[in-house]
Design a protein around this motif. Sequence first.
Motif, PDB file in Angstrom:
ATOM      1  N   VAL A 240      10.905   1.499  -4.586  1.00 32.97           N
ATOM      2  CA  VAL A 240       9.465   1.240  -4.533  1.00 32.97           C
ATOM      3  C   VAL A 240       9.114  -0.210  -4.846  1.00 32.97           C
ATOM      4  O   VAL A 240       8.014  -0.673  -4.528  1.00 32.97           O
ATOM      5  N   ARG A 241      10.035  -0.952  -5.446  1.00 31.19           N
ATOM      6  CA  ARG A 241       9.729  -2.341  -5.790  1.00 31.19           C
ATOM      7  C   ARG A 241      10.148  -3.348  -4.704  1.00 31.19           C
ATOM      8  O   ARG A 241       9.732  -4.512  -4.748  1.00 31.19           O
ATOM      9  N   ALA A 242      10.945  -2.894  -3.748  1.00 27.73           N
ATOM     10  CA  ALA A 242      11.449  -3.800  -2.712  1.00 27.73           C
ATOM     11  C   ALA A 242      10.335  -4.502  -1.932  1.00 27.73           C
ATOM     12  O   ALA A 242      10.406  -5.718  -1.698  1.00 27.73           O
ATOM     13  N   PRO A 243       9.257  -3.796  -1.509  1.00 24.52           N
ATOM     14  CA  PRO A 243       8.194  -4.491  -0.771  1.00 24.52           C
ATOM     15  C   PRO A 243       7.503  -5.591  -1.580  1.00 24.52           C
ATOM     16  O   PRO A 243       7.032  -6.582  -1.006  1.00 24.52           O
ATOM     17  N   PHE A 244       7.446  -5.435  -2.913  1.00 22.27           N
ATOM     18  CA  PHE A 244       6.813  -6.466  -3.742  1.00 22.27           C
ATOM     19  C   PHE A 244       7.650  -7.748  -3.746  1.00 22.27           C
ATOM     20  O   PHE A 244       7.102  -8.855  -3.689  1.00 22.27           O
ATOM     21  N   TYR A 245       8.972  -7.593  -3.823  1.00 20.57           N
ATOM     22  CA  TYR A 245       9.844  -8.763  -3.744  1.00 20.57           C
ATOM     23  C   TYR A 245       9.698  -9.445  -2.383  1.00 20.57           C
ATOM     24  O   TYR A 245       9.675 -10.680  -2.298  1.00 20.57           O
ATOM     25  N   ALA A 246       9.615  -8.643  -1.331  1.00 21.28           N
ATOM     26  CA  ALA A 246       9.464  -9.202   0.023  1.00 21.28           C
ATOM     27  C   ALA A 246       8.156  -9.981   0.144  1.00 21.28           C
ATOM     28  O   ALA A 246       8.120 -11.084   0.708  1.00 21.28           O
ATOM     29  N   ALA A 247       7.062  -9.408  -0.382  1.00 22.50           N
ATOM     30  CA  ALA A 247       5.756 -10.072  -0.317  1.00 22.50           C
ATOM     31  C   ALA A 247       5.766 -11.373  -1.118  1.00 22.50           C
ATOM     32  O   ALA A 247       5.220 -12.393  -0.673  1.00 22.50           O
ATOM     33  N   ALA A 248       6.400 -11.361  -2.301  1.00 20.88           N
ATOM     34  CA  ALA A 248       6.494 -12.573  -3.130  1.00 20.88           C
ATOM     35  C   ALA A 248       7.283 -13.658  -2.406  1.00 20.88           C
ATOM     36  O   ALA A 248       6.892 -14.837  -2.402  1.00 20.88           O
ATOM     37  N   LEU A 249       8.391 -13.265  -1.782  1.00 25.14           N
ATOM     38  CA  LEU A 249       9.228 -14.231  -1.066  1.00 25.14           C
ATOM     39  C   LEU A 249       8.465 -14.862   0.094  1.00 25.14           C
ATOM     40  O   LEU A 249       8.520 -16.083   0.308  1.00 25.14           O
ATOM     41  N   LEU A 250       7.713 -14.042   0.846  1.00 26.04           N
ATOM     42  CA  LEU A 250       6.927 -14.559   1.972  1.00 26.04           C
ATOM     43  C   LEU A 250       5.903 -15.586   1.493  1.00 26.04           C
ATOM     44  O   LEU A 250       5.736 -16.649   2.097  1.00 26.04           O
ATOM     45  N   CYS A 251       5.207 -15.271   0.400  1.00 19.77           N
ATOM     46  CA  CYS A 251       4.183 -16.185  -0.125  1.00 19.77           C
ATOM     47  C   CYS A 251       4.784 -17.504  -0.583  1.00 19.77           C
ATOM     48  O   CYS A 251       4.253 -18.583  -0.281  1.00 19.77           O
ATOM     49  N   LEU A 252       5.876 -17.433  -1.315  1.00 14.48           N
ATOM     50  CA  LEU A 252       6.469 -18.649  -1.864  1.00 14.48           C
ATOM     51  C   LEU A 252       7.117 -19.504  -0.769  1.00 14.48           C
ATOM     52  O   LEU A 252       7.044 -20.739  -0.811  1.00 14.48           O
ATOM     53  N   LEU A 253       7.726 -18.873   0.236  1.00 14.53           N
ATOM     54  CA  LEU A 253       8.268 -19.629   1.367  1.00 14.53           C
ATOM     55  C   LEU A 253       7.144 -20.318   2.152  1.00 14.53           C
ATOM     56  O   LEU A 253       7.292 -21.469   2.588  1.00 14.53           O
ATOM     57  N   ASN A 254       6.024 -19.608   2.303  1.00 15.90           N
ATOM     58  CA  ASN A 254       4.893 -20.207   3.014  1.00 15.90           C
ATOM     59  C   ASN A 254       4.293 -21.380   2.236  1.00 15.90           C
ATOM     60  O   ASN A 254       3.804 -22.342   2.819  1.00 15.90           O
ATOM     61  N   THR A 255       4.353 -21.295   0.895  1.00 14.89           N
ATOM     62  CA  THR A 255       3.889 -22.411   0.063  1.00 14.89           C
ATOM     63  C   THR A 255       4.737 -23.658   0.327  1.00 14.89           C
ATOM     64  O   THR A 255       4.198 -24.762   0.494  1.00 14.89           O
TER      65      THR A 255
ATOM     66  N   ILE B 225       0.819  -1.220   0.000  1.00 16.48           N
ATOM     67  CA  ILE B 225       0.000   0.000   0.000  1.00 16.48           C
ATOM     68  C   ILE B 225       0.856   1.274   0.000  1.00 16.48           C
ATOM     69  O   ILE B 225       0.603   2.195  -0.792  1.00 16.48           O
ATOM     70  N   PRO B 226       1.879   1.379   0.864  1.00 17.57           N
ATOM     71  CA  PRO B 226       2.638   2.638   0.889  1.00 17.57           C
ATOM     72  C   PRO B 226       3.362   2.957  -0.419  1.00 17.57           C
ATOM     73  O   PRO B 226       3.581   4.134  -0.740  1.00 17.57           O
ATOM     74  N   VAL B 227       3.757   1.921  -1.188  1.00 19.50           N
ATOM     75  CA  VAL B 227       4.592   2.163  -2.373  1.00 19.50           C
ATOM     76  C   VAL B 227       3.817   2.144  -3.684  1.00 19.50           C
ATOM     77  O   VAL B 227       4.361   2.512  -4.729  1.00 19.50           O
ATOM     78  N   MET B 228       2.553   1.730  -3.653  1.00 20.31           N
ATOM     79  CA  MET B 228       1.794   1.633  -4.895  1.00 20.31           C
ATOM     80  C   MET B 228       1.659   2.977  -5.628  1.00 20.31           C
ATOM     81  O   MET B 228       1.804   3.032  -6.857  1.00 20.31           O
ATOM     82  N   PRO B 229       1.380   4.090  -4.918  1.00 24.44           N
ATOM     83  CA  PRO B 229       1.300   5.372  -5.640  1.00 24.44           C
ATOM     84  C   PRO B 229       2.585   5.703  -6.392  1.00 24.44           C
ATOM     85  O   PRO B 229       2.537   6.151  -7.546  1.00 24.44           O
TER      86      PRO B 229
END
Length: 409
Positions: free
Chosen positions: A163-178, A27-31
């Motif tokens: 601005v793209r760093a949080p997206f990589y973090a979110a992707a990593l969290l999802c794939l690790l949880n998978t 949310i903070p980086v999308m704009p």
Amino acid sequence: MTQPRTAAISFIFITLLIDVMGWGLIIPVMPGLISQLKNIPVNEASSYGAWLISAYAITQFVFAPVIGNLSDKFGRRPVLLGSLIGFGIDYLFLALAPTYGWLFIGRIIAGITGASFTTASAYIADISTAETRAKNFGMIGAAFGLGFIIGPALGGLLAGWGVRAPFYAAALLCLLNTLYGYFVLPESLSKEHRREFHWKRANPFGSLLLFKRYPVLGKLAFSFFLIYMAAQSVQANWNFFTIYRFQWTEKLVGISLAVVGLLVGLVQAGLTRVVNPRLGDERSIYLGLALYTIGLVLFAFATESWMMFAFLIPYCLGGIAGPSLQSVLAGHVPPNEQGELQGALTSLMSLTTILGPLIMNNLFTYFTTTAPVHFPGASFLLGAIFMLGSIVVAWMTLRNERHPVAMEK
């Protein structure tokens, strides 16, 4: 049996926590990302942000019943893991996006596969006993509250790396949880309890027919709809508004949203347990909606950055209205239709997430670009009008219910 069940409960909690954190992270980086890709100022980027939110909401509204029904046929485990993979792919699309169109594709993928809350709820129901059901379902609220505190704050901090760093973090969290889920999550729905998939039962509009059967319920549901439409002035546009109006950084946006999460948690977990029983449902609804309205009006006319934090207090205190309105709505249907009611209310919330951002964000863009009057807070003011309308609808409905003879005359 106890150890696999405990591991499964832990996985479900982590899954829901990561889902909400992932949403909060971006949310903070999308704009900034939209502005960068479209080469436009942040106030104009708000309209494009609205289309991304609506695209996700539309696909989720259509596909959530489909995914839920597929989990009844194939089991919860493959659907949950597939949902996590879908979110991971979405965040990678957002992280690598060379154009705005990639963002759109990513959000659609997430909307199609993003039924983790629905399937996780079904999983909890599968493995819970009568004694543990309430406690286990309480994890959903806990995960949402904790995720919305941690996610935005972490997203704001990670934005320091771009601005793209949080997206990589979110992707990593999802794939690790998978991967974690693949090894620890057992199937909860035995084969003898599965059923065939039927398209008729996957109709997203079917649950709304409940409001037609109960006219009074339909009127109260319209009040519920107006509340969530009003809330989109904050949920969909807060980041764009504060960055444009007060030149907030992504870090400050993240901190402000973490404060929102903390305040909402305190109100829902503490204040409602004290205030609502003393006031009663009806008075709690009116007071809460009035506080929401006041908060939105104050947001609209705020002139200093600190005011946005101060005005969060009356706005978040408005949260006392929600549980009481839910209680009144639940009192209008028999016990064997409570599940259908919750499904119908969820459908209404989805519709507000489709329509609300398009209205609120485009209004913000209009009043900061081509409107004859420059008024960045216009969407908050419209939200206040919707919230005031919800008070009127609730008051008239409940008043007429108390005095049916006067209504007939």
